[in-house]
Motif scaffolding. Sequence first.
Motif, PDB file in Angstrom:
ATOM      1  N   SER A  48      89.317  92.827  66.984  1.00  0.00           N
ATOM      2  CA  SER A  48      88.013  93.151  67.557  1.00  0.00           C
ATOM      3  C   SER A  48      88.040  94.547  68.188  1.00  0.00           C
ATOM      4  CB  SER A  48      87.607  92.111  68.606  1.00  0.00           C
ATOM      5  OG  SER A  48      88.432  92.207  69.727  1.00  0.00           O
ATOM      6  N   SER A  49      86.877  95.030  68.584  1.00  0.00           N
ATOM      7  CA  SER A  49      86.784  96.381  69.139  1.00  0.00           C
ATOM      8  C   SER A  49      87.389  96.470  70.547  1.00  0.00           C
ATOM      9  CB  SER A  49      85.326  96.827  69.176  1.00  0.00           C
ATOM     10  OG  SER A  49      84.584  95.942  70.010  1.00  0.00           O
TER      11      SER A  49
ATOM     12  N   LYS B 119      87.776  90.094  76.046  1.00  0.00           N
ATOM     13  CA  LYS B 119      87.403  88.677  75.927  1.00  0.00           C
ATOM     14  C   LYS B 119      88.634  87.790  75.776  1.00  0.00           C
ATOM     15  CE  LYS B 119      83.097  89.897  73.703  1.00  0.00           C
ATOM     16  NZ  LYS B 119      82.298  89.818  72.487  1.00  0.00           N
ATOM     17  N   ILE B 120      89.715  88.149  76.405  1.00  0.00           N
ATOM     18  CA  ILE B 120      90.955  87.404  76.228  1.00  0.00           C
ATOM     19  C   ILE B 120      90.869  85.989  76.812  1.00  0.00           C
ATOM     20  CG2 ILE B 120      92.202  88.110  78.298  1.00  0.00           C
ATOM     21  CD1 ILE B 120      94.553  88.641  76.271  1.00  0.00           C
ATOM     22  N   GLY B 121      90.090  85.827  77.882  1.00  0.00           N
ATOM     23  CA  GLY B 121      89.918  84.504  78.474  1.00  0.00           C
ATOM     24  C   GLY B 121      89.192  83.556  77.539  1.00  0.00           C
TER      25      GLY B 121
END
Length: 133
Positions: free
Chosen positions: A42-43, A48-50
């Motif tokens: 992803s960029s 958004k690791i959570g």
Amino acid sequence: MYREKKQTKRDARGRLFLMCLGISLGILLAASLIMSAVAYSSSDPTGKIGIYSLASLIISAALTGFIGSRLSDSVGVATLTALATVLILILVGAVISGGRLGLGALMNYLCYFGVATLFSLFAKKRVRRHKRK
């Protein structure tokens, strides 16, 4: 002779539990690796690791609960497997974080346990009763 069969069944339950625990940890590892590859592509990988972590936990819990219930023909073994997996995750997380495990991690593990138990209930084989004539 009856006692020998009962003892054999107990031994098989232990092996089945260990096999389900190995499957559970393997699925969790595979889902984590797949989600990390998705995050890497992803960029913004760390943004958004959570969400990716929670998604991998939910997917692996659903698969583990379903497979464990189908293999053991009971919800109990699948639930115990989920509980053992959660305890292993808590132990590893506490060691890595130096004894300070966050509330968010505990909520994720509780979610894992709930989803695995729910999917083990969905996968339970229905016993059909035969009508006597």
